[in-house]
Design a protein around this motif. Structure first.
Motif, short mmCIF file in Angstrom:
data_model
loop_
_atom_site.label_atom_id
_atom_site.label_comp_id
_atom_site.label_asym_id
_atom_site.label_seq_id
_atom_site.Cartn_x
_atom_site.Cartn_y
_atom_site.Cartn_z
N LYS A 108 84.12 44.91 37.04
CA LYS A 108 82.94 44.86 37.90
C LYS A 108 82.41 46.29 38.04
O LYS A 108 83.15 47.20 38.45
CB LYS A 108 83.28 44.30 39.29
N ALA A 152 85.09 46.23 43.13
CA ALA A 152 84.49 46.97 42.01
C ALA A 152 85.56 47.76 41.25
O ALA A 152 86.51 48.28 41.84
CB ALA A 152 83.43 47.93 42.53
N THR A 158 86.94 49.24 47.24
CA THR A 158 86.88 48.75 45.86
C THR A 158 88.26 48.38 45.34
O THR A 158 89.26 48.58 46.02
CB THR A 158 86.32 49.85 44.93
#
Lengths: 311, 311, 311
Positions: C166, C228, C262
């Protein structure tokens, strides 16, 4: 040799000086630098250093990339931890890490600002380059030292083959305040050759003890010139009243009359020279200044060669 | 050939022109310049000269070092005997001796100031380079001449293979006062080719007799264009009222209509050109200007090759 | 490949990205560029692009000529049909035809002015280079795209070997209005790698649909950061209110706290970066930014190699 930022980086200064003399006597080309890149970063103007270092690198087969950093690139920030919302665009640590990643050896020139002695003598720019570079760093003149010039100067004196010469580093006038870098560095390197070295300057212009250690400082120029074999002229601003230019009573310009007081001394200067201010035309026109300038190529070539061999 | 500063340095201009034509027809690479350094010194802007001379040198295997002298380096002093306590930092004689010591061939560009005719026509910068350089000097355009451009122009005309063409050097308008260098040099070189050469300019813009010697000057542009095979356009300021730009009654811009008066002439210009001032777009777009620009590479290569052979 | 001005010039972007990864893993030198000249034309400042492209070309044996066009040369005119009696001295079409005649490949950098969206998105400078150049043109960043950077970024992400990562392109603060080029180009290239890409920006900073096509735009930075693997930070000014910098309520600076949201993401930025404005020091100091910078060399080398093979 890991870096070349002052004589303290050099294990055997006398051998390095001799290597420069040998190159001067027998210039050489080689391929040792093939597929190696020299990056030259200039924060300040340069003629001799810019050209002689490029030439030296090309003599060794290196590729050269030149960056006038503040003009071609981004304004550089030096403070750590700054919130960079002002005029500076790239932090020195980022610039150095990046530039060095494209080079095998890097050179940097950055002058003293003469505003804050402590700042200048901390050598912030050079220190950042050494700290953040992934490759060897060559000083192309820093705030307080100019080792390529001094190596050249020692080689120029050595090449004269005068036994234990008397060498006078003489302060001389100049219209602007200048850094102490060339003079500091000259004194720092002078123990590497067999010479009697004297520093002559007006009161108020004494250099830092860190460099004048065992060297006599005299305030009478004529007296200092007696029996000299080399007169090395240079202006510098005050170290004590940092960056100031205290009034000087006598005329310290180096003239034919003053040179007549010496033992037929050779005149030296690193150039650029303010003619008829630092020294008069006839003194400069019969001097070693162009040999010094040419020897810059050999000094740079010797340093690059040694760094390449140690890569 | 010792230097290349004007046609008078060239023993056989016709042979040199032919050499350029040959290179254009059969471009060549060689290693004759290996381990030789070309130093290019610019006091003024340059595009074609800067690039084409670098390219030419690289075609011959040379290393090239470029110095924008007043920007990268120190402000240069030209007066002899000056007490240099002002803005200038290095004397031209010192700069040239030093730069030439790192080079095998040196090029220099320096424009006329258009302030003092005697000064400009003395060619002080170029003359200092020739006097103090230890290596051959190439003019990359000087105050009064531009020999690399003229050599190119003669080769471009020769390559057309038109028998004894009529060539008109025509003055054309420009928003700023320009030197006479390109035009002087064109006329100085034109006797080296078999051509009928005419100079067309408004009254007050006559060039120096030193270059117009046997060449007809006409003040009627249309009349001059009759039967022309080549129209070479260029602006220049007045030689008589030195650097002035006396009012011109008619429109001297070169247009399609004016080109129609010729014998299907090819339009030439050294570039950069002010479009729709010197000449209109369609005239420039169907012209020899890009061939001229490309031929600059071959002219520089021929000159460098000859100088290298004579080193 | 004929030119390299955006991903649309590349037939197989995935193969090109892999080629860059391979070069990074096994750097290579070759002679494919021998006797070939790369001309680099800069209208704007450059550090990484300037150095990495030179280095890449030298790795391939090319000669490189660098032109800071508005500083070293003449002021450039872009309007067609202009009567050039003002400040501009050479028309872009003439400059490009001439420069390209001395080169085998040409690169050009020219930034957006942010004054007129239509003008910037027309890419007038780059388009003129492509139109008038006789040789392949590489964009060294144009008004709206920066393909060498994006190719680098895709290779950097690919080299991490994370499966379908991601990737969040996050807007971040900056004291000056900046172009959208890096961000547009990043999004344009991202479909070439197997990744989930999200764009996070404050309201009013949405990028052009032409580049965000199938990509989610979120206005909540924290939410976007969840899971992410890569945070790619970049500032840009508004596309809708073109060049404006609408007030932003929250602090979008990327901090250690935000990175903690993240999946242990790696931080990326194209540099130069405003430290403690775009991202805090600790985020930058433990990031991929220097790997990205170094990968610029391999991206340029892959592009040059492919162009050379197709000459």
């Amino acid at each position: 040799m890991k870096h070349f930022t002052s004589i303290t980086d050099v294990e055997h200064p006398d051998a390095l000086i001799q290597q420069v003399v040998n190159l001067k006597e027998q210039p050489q080309f080689s391929n040792i630098g093939k597929h190696k890149t020299l990056g030259l970063v200039f924060f300040n103007p340069s003629l001799r250093t810019r050209l002689s270092t490029q030439k030296a690198a090309q003599n060794l087969g290196m590729d050269v990339i030149v960056l006038n950093i503040n003009k071609d690139s981004w304004k550089v920030e030096f403070e750590d931890g700054t919130v960079m919302n002002g005029a500076t665009q790239e932090h020195i640590k980022d610039a150095v890490k990046v530039i060095s990643s494209y080079c095998d050896i890097m050179g940097v020139r950055s002058f003293a600002t003469l505003e804050d002695r402590e700042e200048d003598y901390k050598e912030r720019v050079l220190t950042n380059f050494v700290q953040y570079s992934s490759v060897p760093v060559i000083s192309l003149e820093s705030a307080t030292l100019h080792p390529l010039q001094s190596l050249t100067d020692m080689a120029t004196i050595t090449a004269s083959a005068i036994q234990r010469p008397k060498v006078v580093l003489s302060w001389a006038p100049h219209p602007k305040a200048l850094p102490q870098a060339v003079s500091n560095s000259f004194l720092q390197w002078s123990p590497a050759i067999d010479a009697e070295v004297v520093c002559a300057c007006p009161e108020g212009y004494e250099l830092s003890d860190a460099f004048t250690g065992g060297i006599t400082t005299m305030h009478n120029q004529e007296e200092a010139f007696a029996d000299a074999d080399f007169i090395y002229a240079k202006n510098w601003s005050s170290y004590d009243s940092y960056g100031a230019t205290p009034a000087v009573e006598k005329d310290w310009t180096i003239t034919v009359e003053k040179m007549a007081l010496t033992n037929d001394a050779r005149f030296m200067h690193c150039l650029p020279i303010r003619r008829n201010v630092v020294a008069s035309d006839p003194v400069i026109d019969h001097s070693l200044v162009y040999q010094q300038a040419k020897n810059r190529e050999y000094a740079a070539q010797a340093v690059l060669q040694n760094l390449l061999e140690d890569l």
